[in-house]
Design a protein around this motif. Structure first.
Motif, mmCIF file in Angstrom:
data_model
loop_
_atom_site.group_PDB
_atom_site.id
_atom_site.type_symbol
_atom_site.label_atom_id
_atom_site.label_comp_id
_atom_site.label_asym_id
_atom_site.label_seq_id
_atom_site.Cartn_x
_atom_site.Cartn_y
_atom_site.Cartn_z
ATOM 1 N N PRO A 123 15.777 7.553 6.642
ATOM 2 C CA PRO A 123 15.399 8.889 7.794
ATOM 3 C C PRO A 123 14.240 7.040 8.565
ATOM 4 O O PRO A 123 13.630 7.171 8.579
ATOM 5 N N PHE A 124 15.233 7.726 9.476
ATOM 6 C CA PHE A 124 14.831 7.111 10.893
ATOM 7 C C PHE A 124 14.226 5.355 10.747
ATOM 8 O O PHE A 124 13.047 4.965 11.287
ATOM 9 N N ASP A 125 14.797 4.479 9.501
ATOM 10 C CA ASP A 125 14.408 2.891 9.428
ATOM 11 C C ASP A 125 12.985 3.303 9.290
ATOM 12 O O ASP A 125 12.414 2.234 10.028
ATOM 13 N N ALA A 126 12.150 4.132 8.575
ATOM 14 C CA ALA A 126 10.979 4.431 8.472
ATOM 15 C C ALA A 126 10.055 2.446 8.330
ATOM 16 O O ALA A 126 9.016 2.553 7.882
ATOM 17 N N VAL A 127 10.778 2.420 7.117
ATOM 18 C CA VAL A 127 10.641 1.296 5.902
ATOM 19 C C VAL A 127 11.735 0.455 5.528
ATOM 20 O O VAL A 127 12.740 0.897 5.233
ATOM 21 N N GLU A 128 11.768 -1.044 5.034
ATOM 22 C CA GLU A 128 12.900 -1.546 4.472
ATOM 23 C C GLU A 128 12.293 -1.829 2.828
ATOM 24 O O GLU A 128 11.738 -2.580 3.110
ATOM 25 N N ALA A 129 12.234 -1.405 1.566
ATOM 26 C CA ALA A 129 12.215 -1.038 0.521
ATOM 27 C C ALA A 129 13.600 -0.681 -0.309
ATOM 28 O O ALA A 129 14.326 0.181 -0.113
ATOM 29 N N GLU A 130 13.467 -1.679 -1.574
ATOM 30 C CA GLU A 130 14.594 -1.473 -2.571
ATOM 31 C C GLU A 130 13.951 -0.748 -3.724
ATOM 32 O O GLU A 130 12.788 -1.823 -4.316
ATOM 33 N N SER A 131 14.979 -0.388 -4.602
ATOM 34 C CA SER A 131 14.352 -0.070 -6.249
ATOM 35 C C SER A 131 14.155 -2.031 -7.090
ATOM 36 O O SER A 131 15.317 -2.475 -6.288
ATOM 37 N N SER A 132 13.614 -2.291 -7.551
ATOM 38 C CA SER A 132 13.290 -3.307 -8.125
ATOM 39 C C SER A 132 12.337 -3.226 -9.181
ATOM 40 O O SER A 132 11.701 -2.831 -9.335
ATOM 41 N N PHE A 133 12.919 -4.652 -10.268
ATOM 42 C CA PHE A 133 11.587 -4.872 -10.912
ATOM 43 C C PHE A 133 10.154 -5.699 -10.425
ATOM 44 O O PHE A 133 10.492 -5.898 -9.677
ATOM 45 N N VAL A 134 9.458 -5.568 -10.951
ATOM 46 C CA VAL A 134 7.900 -5.768 -10.556
ATOM 47 C C VAL A 134 7.466 -6.437 -11.464
ATOM 48 O O VAL A 134 7.187 -6.108 -12.185
ATOM 49 N N TYR A 135 5.953 -7.498 -10.705
ATOM 50 C CA TYR A 135 5.263 -8.043 -12.418
ATOM 51 C C TYR A 135 3.718 -7.904 -11.667
ATOM 52 O O TYR A 135 3.864 -8.227 -10.008
ATOM 53 N N GLY A 136 2.978 -8.552 -12.007
ATOM 54 C CA GLY A 136 1.463 -8.411 -11.992
ATOM 55 C C GLY A 136 0.533 -8.393 -12.815
ATOM 56 O O GLY A 136 0.910 -8.843 -14.230
ATOM 57 N N VAL A 155 -11.896 8.161 -19.950
ATOM 58 C CA VAL A 155 -12.112 8.232 -18.873
ATOM 59 C C VAL A 155 -11.482 6.818 -18.553
ATOM 60 O O VAL A 155 -12.456 5.988 -17.995
ATOM 61 N N PRO A 156 -10.205 6.598 -17.826
ATOM 62 C CA PRO A 156 -10.052 5.177 -17.333
ATOM 63 C C PRO A 156 -9.591 5.128 -16.001
ATOM 64 O O PRO A 156 -9.133 6.032 -16.115
ATOM 65 N N ILE A 157 -10.396 3.590 -15.462
ATOM 66 C CA ILE A 157 -10.186 3.649 -14.208
ATOM 67 C C ILE A 157 -9.040 2.389 -13.947
ATOM 68 O O ILE A 157 -10.081 1.050 -14.678
ATOM 69 N N ASN A 158 -7.829 2.773 -13.704
ATOM 70 C CA ASN A 158 -7.009 1.572 -13.433
ATOM 71 C C ASN A 158 -6.448 0.745 -12.167
ATOM 72 O O ASN A 158 -6.495 1.202 -11.812
ATOM 73 N N GLY A 159 -6.491 -0.548 -11.661
ATOM 74 C CA GLY A 159 -6.517 -0.907 -10.402
ATOM 75 C C GLY A 159 -4.618 -1.516 -11.176
ATOM 76 O O GLY A 159 -4.977 -2.983 -11.731
ATOM 77 N N TYR A 160 -4.243 -1.797 -10.140
ATOM 78 C CA TYR A 160 -2.408 -2.791 -9.949
ATOM 79 C C TYR A 160 -2.701 -3.438 -9.080
ATOM 80 O O TYR A 160 -2.530 -3.033 -8.051
ATOM 81 N N TYR A 161 -1.842 -4.820 -9.425
ATOM 82 C CA TYR A 161 -1.253 -5.351 -8.241
ATOM 83 C C TYR A 161 -0.727 -6.175 -8.880
ATOM 84 O O TYR A 161 -0.524 -6.753 -9.577
ATOM 85 N N HIS A 162 0.631 -6.065 -7.642
ATOM 86 C CA HIS A 162 2.334 -6.617 -7.993
ATOM 87 C C HIS A 162 2.642 -7.273 -7.403
ATOM 88 O O HIS A 162 2.501 -6.672 -6.108
ATOM 89 N N PHE A 163 2.821 -8.412 -7.773
ATOM 90 C CA PHE A 163 3.714 -9.590 -6.439
ATOM 91 C C PHE A 163 4.689 -9.391 -5.829
ATOM 92 O O PHE A 163 4.504 -9.827 -4.145
ATOM 93 N N ASN A 164 5.155 -9.298 -6.197
ATOM 94 C CA ASN A 164 6.763 -8.324 -6.039
ATOM 95 C C ASN A 164 6.882 -7.004 -5.443
ATOM 96 O O ASN A 164 8.057 -7.130 -4.640
ATOM 97 N N SER A 165 6.535 -6.268 -5.346
ATOM 98 C CA SER A 165 6.972 -5.007 -4.428
ATOM 99 C C SER A 165 7.257 -4.927 -3.443
ATOM 100 O O SER A 165 6.155 -4.936 -2.242
ATOM 101 N N ASP A 166 7.577 -4.338 -3.174
ATOM 102 C CA ASP A 166 8.518 -3.373 -1.634
ATOM 103 C C ASP A 166 7.370 -2.918 -0.888
ATOM 104 O O ASP A 166 7.534 -2.262 0.149
ATOM 105 N N LEU A 167 7.051 -2.189 -1.969
ATOM 106 C CA LEU A 167 5.946 -0.453 -1.423
ATOM 107 C C LEU A 167 4.473 -0.683 -2.303
ATOM 108 O O LEU A 167 4.889 -0.743 -3.715
#
Length: 183
Positions: A123-136, A155-167
């Motif tokens: 809606p409203f051209d808010a973002v441009e993102a597509e479903s995809s495979f991610v890696y990081g 009690v885990p605290i996890n931080g993720y970084y995915h290089f090719n994520s659109d969102l």
């Protein structure tokens, strides 16, 4: 006769040592389930640990998170993340009586980001993102509170970084759950 007593004595010592190892320590395998919280969403993490010594372990985990993105006040759309992680962890600190342990580790993370139920029109051209495979990669800090020989609260605290994520290429997950140690 002396030979018989020496062999019997060695056999008894070996038997006691094996039984002591079997009953006094946890096994080399554990599984855990952790409900997690993330910004505008929630998730679940299932993991399995293989302990190859007293201080280090290898972890395989599956993570599923469910969120809603809000790029502005009038727009909202769902997205889900499904990740497979493989990490190496080491003990940072443990109490002398083994009632609590702190671990730090991380490794590669791969998965799939399912955006807006698979639709590419927003809606409203808010973002441009597509479903995809991610890696990081991911890094994790875990606190382990032993309840018994077979169970602990993690009690885990996890931080993720995915290089090719659109969102949302970075994600922080906070959670608390149970871990079961096989005997």
């Amino acid at each position: 006769m002396k030979h018989y007593h020496v062999c019997l004595g060695l056999f008894c010592m070996l038997f006691i040592l094996v039984c002591e190892q079997g009953y006094s320590q946890r096994s080399y395998l554990s599984i855990g389930a952790v409900p997690t919280y993330k910004t505008d969403g929630y998730g679940i993490q299932l993991n399995s640990n293989h302990y190859h010594n007293d201080t280090d372990f290898v972890q395989v985990s599956l993570v599923a998170t469910f969120s809603k993105e809000r790029p502005n006040a009038g727009v909202e759309f769902p997205y889900n993340d499904y990740w497979f992680n493989l990490g190496y962890f080491t003990t940072v600190l443990t109490s002398p009586n083994r009632g609590i342990s702190f671990y730090f580790g991380g490794g590669p993370s791969v998965g799939y980001k399912h955006i807006n139920n698979g639709e590419t029109e927003f809606p409203f051209d808010a973002v441009e993102a597509e479903s995809s495979f991610v890696y990081g990669a991911y890094a994790s800090f875990e606190m382990d509170f032993f309840v018994s020989d077979a169970f602990s609260v993690i009690v885990p605290i996890n931080g993720y970084y995915h290089f090719n994520s659109d969102l949302n290429d970075t994600t922080l997950l906070l959670g608390a759950g149970l871990r079961y140690y096989f005997k």
